[in-house]
Design an enzyme around this catalytic site. Structure first.
Site: not given
Ligand code: Q9C
Ligand code: ZN
Length: 781
Positions: A247, A417
């Site tokens: 990201h 996760y």
């Molecule tokens: N606060 C990867 O899996 N969620 N990143 C944001 C809004 C973020 C995931 C929700 C998820 C990031 C590498």
């Molecule tokens: Zn992810």
């Protein structure tokens, strides 16, 4: 602080470095490391040596940062890097390397105290009350759980471990702006309040004083891996790193990602190794928009991402995550987005996406290197993804990618996760990188309507840019309302709800299941009637000398005139012995030869013997003049696929005949668009692939077919060749069945109009019964 003791200096101080020129001190071959029996050649055929005890691991003196090396030596001897590098075949001395970065990038206690990130534009669901801070999911236990499980399974011991290094600021500068690198460097000396304030300027980012160091190690581990693969020290590998990267953007951290590890690796491969075509496969459940932005106008990087999208209602809520974002300028067609509009996507959906979208483009692109943004939040159990693909699916995805770029695959961890699901999926990936066959996929192989809609709209968006998608039925279809639930899928799981608990227990029983059947002690055996000294085989491929009993062989041969000759009987005896070894679970795959005149009869016997001695479903891929025996039962237990001749014909759901395509492009669409969808849909437990009279298949094409059929039946594939086949053909098939990558086919020619027509005709006939053939949803009148 929750950080482990080593702190910022951990990188250099606490490293166990064992390089390819300095083989790992842990010793032992594949069999020895696992306590498996070591196969040995013998005049009575293959036979088993005494099992060896597992060797203890060298203690790592409490290092938190552990990037070490480990080899998978071939054939029972430890091979030194340099010697192996000069071997005739030019194969890599090591199959797989593992780079890992174990530092605690985030301190949950610290990060949990910060305020939530600024709200984003666009629709988004309200935060669930009482949930722990989201940053807690990206935690150090992800790496320790994955590494512990790799060790437990004896997989880590088979890998070469590379030491991580910090990526230099110059290397970070390959994709990030100098200002951004400075900004992140400065976080090392900020206090808690300042860190929180800075973190708040980004979406889903939690800076800690160790972040800069850890993120540089994560990027550096990816670079080490790419260097090891591109210099030929290893064939492939996985970098176990955090923080993740996909990201992260030129001047922005985002979604737990600080530096874009995979993008830096790609830029480095171009700059330092002079590569021109790099495929990036992002199987993480989130859209790696950072990678997309960094290469959207660059035709030398083909970026593929599937992601949970839900028509734009899922993070990061970007319009440019949809299928119609295909790149810009010179890079038009080199961005491939596959948005999933529903949760619950599973094995059939993922495999269909590879067969019908990614792989046709990837073969046409002909990459020199495959980088995988390997996030496992797309696996079952993950709270972010809510998808249903089982860990075994990642073995299949990996195996399907290994047929590209001569097997040069570098996977780099992104998300994932659910610790249990993550650990299993990582094991499946590493096991496959090491060359083990993928375990069969569970569950019905029927892609859901929503997946088919997504695949179809991505194919339609890409069709103008790719020859392999043209002249196919890729007209856009009207999207059905987004409200319907996917075919046969449970509704999305609400955390803590009864459905979720039931799913959790189903998952844990699924994941807990020990593998009851031990891996065959022999991966590949070759039973040739005329042992050819020019046949070069890897040392762990067994040459089988033994034959089935004479009376038994004669009994099987009796109905066939062509098996009366002594040569034919001898060949049949060897084939039967090999087949029995496979059916008993002692041998995984094999090659047998037969005189051309007896090929059809020998195949007939092999099919009957297979079905009567334990195979429930047998797939027979017959090339050349090998007719389906007319009296073979039509009971759905055998699927006969004949590739030869002039006409395409679906004589029944289980008896299909198609011409052998003349051009490489046609061959690829036949394999990806017909053979593999039928095979994955059939879910055989034994595969026979026979190259009969007049098969007309070139060696590299045969190797590719065998490599891909190895994804079925847990790799239980028996190849039947004609006796006068070249030793080159036998050798290449043996190596591929044993887990080596097939040679890349080079730039593929386009399919001929006749080939396209034959394929479309057969798909039209067979799609109603074989759902894996579909790559467009059925229009409901
Ligand atoms: N606060 C990867 O899996 N969620 N990143 C944001 C809004 C973020 C995931 C929700 C998820 C990031 C590498
Ligand atoms: Zn992810």
């Amino acid at each position: 602080m929750g950080r482990l003791g080593n702190g910022r200096s951990g990188g250099a101080a606490a490293t166990t470095r064992v390089g390819p020129g300095d083989p790992a001190p842990l010793g032992g071959d594949r069999g020895g490391a696992n306590g498996e029996a070591e196969p040995q050649r013998s005049s009575e055929g293959w036979r088993l040596g005494a099992p060896r005890l597992p060797r203890p691991l060298v203690p790592r003196s409490g290092a938190e940062l552990a990037i070490a090396t480990r080899s998978r030596a071939r054939g029972g001897t430890q091979v030194r890097g340099e010697e192996a590098g000069s071997q005739a075949r030019g194969a890599s001395p090591f199959d797989c390397s593992l780079a890992s970065c174990l530092l605690r990038a985030w301190d949950p206690a610290h990060a949990g105290a910060r305020r939530p990130p600024a709200p984003q534009a666009g629709p988004r669901p309200p935060a669930a009350p009482g949930r722990s801070p989201e940053c807690e999911i990206e935690r150090p236990e992800r790496l320790t759980a994955a590494l512990d499980r790799l060790r437990q399974r004896g997989l880590e011991q088979r890998c070469l471990r590379l030491s991580a290094r910090e990526a230099s600021e110059e290397e970070l500068g390959l994709v990030h702006s100098p200002e951004y690198v400075s900004l992140v460097r400065e976080t090392q000396v900020l206090g808690k309040e300042e860190l929180q304030a800075l973190s708040g300027q980004f979406d889903a980012i939690y800076f800690h004083p160790s972040t800069f160091h850890c993120a540089r190690l994560a990027a550096g581990a990816g670079l080490q891996l790419v260097d090891a693969v591109l210099t030929g020290a290893v064939q492939n590998g996985l970098a176990l790193v955090r923080p993740p990267g996909h990201h992260s953007q030129r001047a922005a951290a985002n979604g737990f990602c600080v530096f874009n590890n995979v993008a830096i690796a790609a830029a480095h491969a171009k700059q330092k190794h002079g590569l021109h075509r790099i495929l990036v496969v992002d199987w993480d459940v989130h859209h790696g928009q950072g990678i997309q932005y960094l290469f959207e106008d660059d035709p030398s990087v083909l970026y593929f991402s599937w992601h949970r999208y839900e028509h734009g209602r899922f993070w990061p809520f970007l319009r440019e995550s949809d299928a119609d974002a295909v790149g810009r300028g010179q890079g038009l067609g080199f961005t491939v987005n596959l948005p999933w509009n529903q949760v619950g996507m599973g094995n059939a959906d993922y495999v269909a996406a590879f067969l019908h979208l990614l792989l046709p483009l990837a073969f046409e692109f002909d990459p020199e290197l495959v980088l995988v943004s390997a996030g496992f939040d797309s696996a079952i159990g993950d709270p972010e993804g809510q998808m249903q693909a089982t860990p075994e699916c990642f073995a299949h995805l990996t195996q399907l990618l290994q047929v590209l770029a001569g097997g040069r695959v570098c996977a780099v961890l992104e998300g994932g996760y659910h610790l249990e699901s993550l650990a299993e999926s990582v094991c499946m990936t590493v096991q496959t990188l090491l060359g083990d066959p993928a375990p069969p996929l569970s569950g019905p192989m029927v892609p859901c309507q929503s997946a088919l809609e997504s695949i179809q709209s991505a194919r339609a968006a890409q069709a103008p840019h790719w020859k392999s998608l043209q002249h196919q039925d890729v007209t856009a279809v009207p999207m059905s309302p987004s409200s319907h639930s996917p075919e046969g899928r449970p509704p999305p799981l609400l955390p803590g709800g009864p459905v979720c608990k039931a799913a959790a227990s189903a998952l844990s029983s699924l994941l807990d299941q020990p593998c009851l059947c031990p891996a065959p002690s022999v991966r590949t055996a070759v039973a040739l009637t005329t042992p050819d000294i020019t046949l070069v085989l890897p040392p762990d491929v067994i040459q089988q000398e033994a034959s089935a009993l004479r009376e038994e062989t004669e009994a099987w041969a009796r109905p066939h005139e062509s098996l009366a000759r002594e040569e034919a009987l001898t060949a049949l005896g060897k084939l039967l012995y090999l087949l029995d070894g496979m059916l008993d679970g002692q041998v995984n795959s094999g090659i047998a030869a037969t005189p051309a005149s007896a090929a059809a009869a020998t195949l007939d016997v092999a099919v009957r013997r297979g079905l009567s001695h334990g195979a429930q479903r047998l797939l027979c891929v017959a090339l050349g003049q090998l007719d389906r025996p007319p009296d073979l039962a039509h009971d759905g237990r055998s699927l006969w696929l004949n590739i030869r001749g002039k006409e395409a014909a679906a004589l029944s759901m289980f008896h299909v005949s198609t011409p052998l395509p003349v051009m490489t492009g046609g061959f690829l669409s036949c394999v990806l668009g017909l053979v593999l969808p039928l095979a994955y849909g059939f879910q055989p437990d034994l595969v026979l692939v026979a190259l009969g009279p007049g098969h007309g298949l070139q060696g590299p094409h045969a190797a590719l077919l065998a490599a891909m059929l190895r994804g079925l039946a847990g790799g239980r594939v028996l190849a039947l060749l004609e006796e006068d086949s070249t030793p080159q053909l036998a050798g290449i098939l043996a190596r591929v069945l044993n887990g080596e990558a097939p040679p890349s086919l080079g730039p593929s020619s386009v399919a001929s109009p006749e080939d396209v027509q034959a394929l479309m005709y057969l798909r039209g006939q067979l799609e109603p019964q074989w759902k894996m053939l579909q790559c467009h949803p059925h229009l409901v009148a």
